[in-house]
Design a protein around this motif. Structure first.
Motif, short mmCIF file in Angstrom:
data_model
loop_
_atom_site.label_atom_id
_atom_site.label_comp_id
_atom_site.label_asym_id
_atom_site.label_seq_id
_atom_site.Cartn_x
_atom_site.Cartn_y
_atom_site.Cartn_z
N HIS A 11 0.85 -1.19 0.00
CA HIS A 11 0.00 0.00 0.00
C HIS A 11 0.89 1.24 0.00
O HIS A 11 1.69 1.44 0.91
N ALA A 60 0.65 8.24 -2.22
CA ALA A 60 1.32 9.15 -3.17
C ALA A 60 0.77 10.56 -2.97
O ALA A 60 -0.44 10.78 -3.05
N ARG A 102 0.27 13.31 -10.14
CA ARG A 102 -0.36 12.38 -9.19
C ARG A 102 -0.95 11.18 -9.92
O ARG A 102 -0.77 10.03 -9.51
N LYS A 103 -1.64 11.45 -11.03
CA LYS A 103 -2.25 10.37 -11.82
C LYS A 103 -1.19 9.47 -12.44
O LYS A 103 -1.36 8.25 -12.51
N GLU A 127 0.25 7.28 -9.69
CA GLU A 127 -0.77 6.29 -9.35
C GLU A 127 -0.81 5.17 -10.40
O GLU A 127 -0.83 3.98 -10.06
N LYS A 128 -0.79 5.55 -11.67
CA LYS A 128 -0.84 4.57 -12.76
C LYS A 128 0.39 3.66 -12.74
O LYS A 128 0.28 2.43 -12.87
N LEU A 174 2.34 2.93 -10.20
CA LEU A 174 2.30 2.06 -9.02
C LEU A 174 1.28 0.93 -9.21
O LEU A 174 1.55 -0.21 -8.86
N LYS A 175 0.12 1.26 -9.77
CA LYS A 175 -0.90 0.23 -10.01
C LYS A 175 -0.42 -0.78 -11.04
O LYS A 175 -0.71 -1.97 -10.93
N LYS A 195 -1.34 -1.21 -4.17
CA LYS A 195 -2.56 -0.52 -3.79
C LYS A 195 -2.15 0.94 -3.58
O LYS A 195 -1.15 1.20 -2.91
N VAL A 196 -2.89 1.88 -4.15
CA VAL A 196 -2.47 3.28 -4.10
C VAL A 196 -3.56 4.16 -3.49
O VAL A 196 -4.73 4.05 -3.86
N THR A 197 -3.15 5.00 -2.57
CA THR A 197 -4.00 6.07 -2.06
C THR A 197 -3.30 7.37 -2.43
O THR A 197 -2.08 7.48 -2.27
N THR A 198 -4.05 8.35 -2.94
CA THR A 198 -3.43 9.62 -3.32
C THR A 198 -3.93 10.74 -2.40
O THR A 198 -5.04 10.68 -1.86
#
Length: 151
Positions: A22, A25, A33-34, A37-38, A40-41, A46-49
């Motif tokens: 987890h 970001a 940020r996007k 997130e992309k 990392l996914k 698992k990503v929380t921004t």
């Protein structure tokens, strides 16, 4: 007796691949940020921004308005350096001051390659300083260095 050895090891690999670290970001720039997130996914995280450091502190249970004991469990925090209100460096300091979170690896990212800034962050406890924009190879390096599955 040892005939099934190959099958056993491949099943173990499948279990390891099922582990989803987890990551929190933090970046005030929506596009950056996007992208993070992309990436990392794509690496099965698992990503929380969070769009700023104060939101990140709230999520981590360190915010001024956060009730005690509501910290969310994360395996890694990756934050932009330049953000309005509170910089990534100040966020790093708050995390390292926390008895609960000080062991969580923090990675700072920035579009500016400023040696004094880099050394300042590393001295304060950042595990790594990465230049933006991040690439998939950067994320793989993060995962390998800081998010190994531990039993």
């Amino acid at each position: 007796m040892g005939g099934g050895c190959g099958g056993d090891s491949s099943e173990e690999v499948a279990v390891d691949l099922g582990y989803e670290p987890h990551v929190l970001a933090v970046d005030d720039n929506l596009i950056d940020r996007k992208l993070v997130e992309k990436l990392l996914k794509n690496s099965s995280c698992k990503v929380t921004t969070a769009e700023n450091a104060l939101r990140a502190l709230d999520y981590l249970g360190l915010g001024n308005d956060t009730p005690e004991g509501t910290a969310s469990k994360v395996n890694l925090i990756i934050t932009d350096y330049c953000m309005p209100g509170m910089t990534g460096y100040e966020l790093l300091k708050k995390i390292k001051e926390s008895s609960v979170l000080k062991e969580v690896p923090v990675v700072i990212m920035s579009s500016e390659n400023i040696p004094t800034r880099i050394s300042e962050c590393l001295e304060e406890g950042a595990k790594m300083f990465m230049l933006k924009p991040l690439k998939q190879s950067d994320v793989k390096q993060l995962k390998w260095n800081f998010m190994k599955c531990r039993d």
